[in-house]
Design a protein around this motif. Structure first.
Motif, PDB file in Angstrom:
ATOM      1  N   SER A   8     -33.588  76.147 -41.078  1.00 30.03           N
ATOM      2  CA  SER A   8     -32.690  75.143 -41.634  1.00 30.03           C
ATOM      3  C   SER A   8     -31.907  75.697 -42.818  1.00 30.03           C
ATOM      4  N   VAL A   9     -32.571  76.452 -43.668  1.00 31.36           N
ATOM      5  CA  VAL A   9     -31.906  77.025 -44.838  1.00 31.36           C
ATOM      6  C   VAL A   9     -30.827  78.012 -44.413  1.00 31.36           C
ATOM      7  N   GLN A  10     -31.116  78.835 -43.389  1.00 27.37           N
ATOM      8  CA  GLN A  10     -30.127  79.813 -42.935  1.00 27.37           C
ATOM      9  C   GLN A  10     -28.854  79.143 -42.436  1.00 27.37           C
ATOM     10  N   LYS A  11     -28.989  77.941 -41.878  1.00 28.08           N
ATOM     11  CA  LYS A  11     -27.815  77.235 -41.372  1.00 28.08           C
ATOM     12  C   LYS A  11     -26.853  76.815 -42.482  1.00 28.08           C
ATOM     13  N   LEU A  12     -27.292  76.907 -43.733  1.00 32.69           N
ATOM     14  CA  LEU A  12     -26.418  76.583 -44.857  1.00 32.69           C
ATOM     15  C   LEU A  12     -25.473  77.724 -45.199  1.00 32.69           C
ATOM     16  N   ASP A  13     -25.648  78.882 -44.565  1.00 33.21           N
ATOM     17  CA  ASP A  13     -24.785  80.026 -44.854  1.00 33.21           C
ATOM     18  C   ASP A  13     -23.345  79.709 -44.463  1.00 33.21           C
ATOM     19  N   ILE A  14     -22.455  79.814 -45.431  1.00 33.36           N
ATOM     20  CA  ILE A  14     -21.027  79.636 -45.163  1.00 33.36           C
ATOM     21  C   ILE A  14     -20.271  80.764 -45.860  1.00 33.36           C
ATOM     22  N   PHE A  15     -19.067  81.026 -45.397  1.00 29.19           N
ATOM     23  CA  PHE A  15     -18.270  82.140 -45.887  1.00 29.19           C
ATOM     24  C   PHE A  15     -16.881  81.645 -46.272  1.00 29.19           C
ATOM     25  N   GLU A  16     -16.252  82.317 -47.222  1.00 31.79           N
ATOM     26  CA  GLU A  16     -14.983  81.837 -47.761  1.00 31.79           C
ATOM     27  C   GLU A  16     -13.899  81.698 -46.695  1.00 31.79           C
ATOM     28  N   TYR A  17     -13.863  82.625 -45.721  1.00 27.48           N
ATOM     29  CA  TYR A  17     -12.801  82.577 -44.709  1.00 27.48           C
ATOM     30  C   TYR A  17     -12.915  81.329 -43.829  1.00 27.48           C
TER      31      TYR A  17
END
Length: 331
Positions: free
Chosen positions: A56-65
């Motif tokens: 669940s925590v990994q799914k919070l990964d977001i990137f600027e692009y």
């Protein structure tokens, strides 16, 4: 200009649907390149976030692009949804979305996702808790109702707008329908015609071509369209729809070389984000869709899914480019 709060999305935005085990950062990367205007993470379990579960925590990964990007949450407990909203907000998305539409048993039978369509007062309280827990705009994705006798989406739209959501996406099926039959956008159009509704309304379900996108825009007056299954293995669909709306003409379908390029980009990001073994394993589900329409592709797909060697995968993809260079691919 369609706006979610202060987020500008263009005149007729195309949204990438949140899809479990599909719309991870590698997939979102190719969809962003393909023209998606707003994207969402895979849906994140509120209970998983509270437990600090790794997946669940990994799914919070977001990137600027990726921006604008929303984190989609689901859960069955009001207090837990409020707490996990605070955690998700710290990850820095542009908005928070609530999943009231997922029909699968593992979600709905635990009182989350589409199950909330059977308890609208609880849905309203849960949404209010999420709105109060974040400074970010909150949106909702849901369905027409639980079944044919409870298509309550018009009432739901008004009540959720009244407590502060900034946009609503409606999938044109009930929970009981799952993904069977044709999506019915009639009630979605009625929501748009309701003078009380001021927030953007996005339609979802069965959009798989530029012709259908423009037909549904004109028939039902939606502010934008969310695309899910039709983008799997075909992220070009967003730009194809935009081009058709702007010019009335079709973009040329991607060549085999272009399909290989985007597939390889997806693979490389998958490995970068998940590690080589997991990245290669999870990429296997995408090969059939990336190369749909190629004659006699099955032997190549089998080779691609049977190897864990990155260099060998690239060799096979290069071979696909060479062998099918002159073949027209059906989109």
């Amino acid at each position: 200009m369609v706006k979610i709060d202060n987020i500008e999305l263009g005149e007729f935005p195309l949204l990438l649907a949140p899809m479990e085990d599909v719309s991870d950062p590698p997939f979102r990367a190719v969809c962003k390149e393909g023209g998606a205007d707003l994207m969402y993470t895979e849906f994140v379990s509120s209970e998983g976030l509270i437990r600090d579960a790794a997946k669940s925590v990994q799914k919070l990964d977001i990137f600027e692009y990726e921006r604008p990007i929303g984190i989609q949450l689901f859960g069955s407990d009001i207090e837990t949804m409020g707490e996990c909203t605070k955690i998700a907000t710290k990850a820095g998305p542009d908005l928070i979305d609530i999943n009231y539409g997922c029909p699968v048993k593992q979600v709905a039978c635990r009182g989350a996702g589409a199950a909330l369509l059977q308890d609208i007062p609880k849905m309203v309280k849960m949404t209010e808790a999420v709105v109060k827990a974040t400074h970010l705009p909150v949106t909702v994705k849901t369905r027409l109702g639980w079944d044919e006798s409870t298509k309550n989406i018009e009432d739901v739209a008004e009540r959720l707008q009244d407590i502060g959501i900034k946009a609503l996406t409606v999938h044109g099926r009930t929970r009981v329908q799952m993904y069977k039959g044709d999506a019915d956008w009639t009630l979605i159009g009625k929501i748009k015609d309701n003078p009380r509704i001021k927030i953007p309304i996005f339609g979802n379900g069965d959009i798989d071509s530029p012709e259908k996108a423009i037909e549904y825009r004109n028939r039902f007056g939606v502010d934008g369209i969310m695309i899910g299954r039709a983008s799997i293995g075909y992220p070009w669909i967003f730009n194809e729809i935009k081009h058709f709306i702007k010019t009335g003409e079709h973009l040329a379908p991607p060549t085999t070389a272009e399909r290989v390029r985007v597939c390889r980009k997806h693979l490389d990001f998958s490995i970068q984000w998940k590690g080589e073994r997991t990245g290669i394993l999870e990429m296997r589900r995408h090969y059939a869709t990336y190369f749909k329409g190629l004659n006699n592709f099955k032997p190549y797909r089998m080779r691609l899914v049977e190897t864990l060697d990155y260099a060998h995968i690239l060799e096979i993809l290069d071979e696909v480019t060479d062998i099918y260079a002159l073949e027209k691919v059906e989109a």
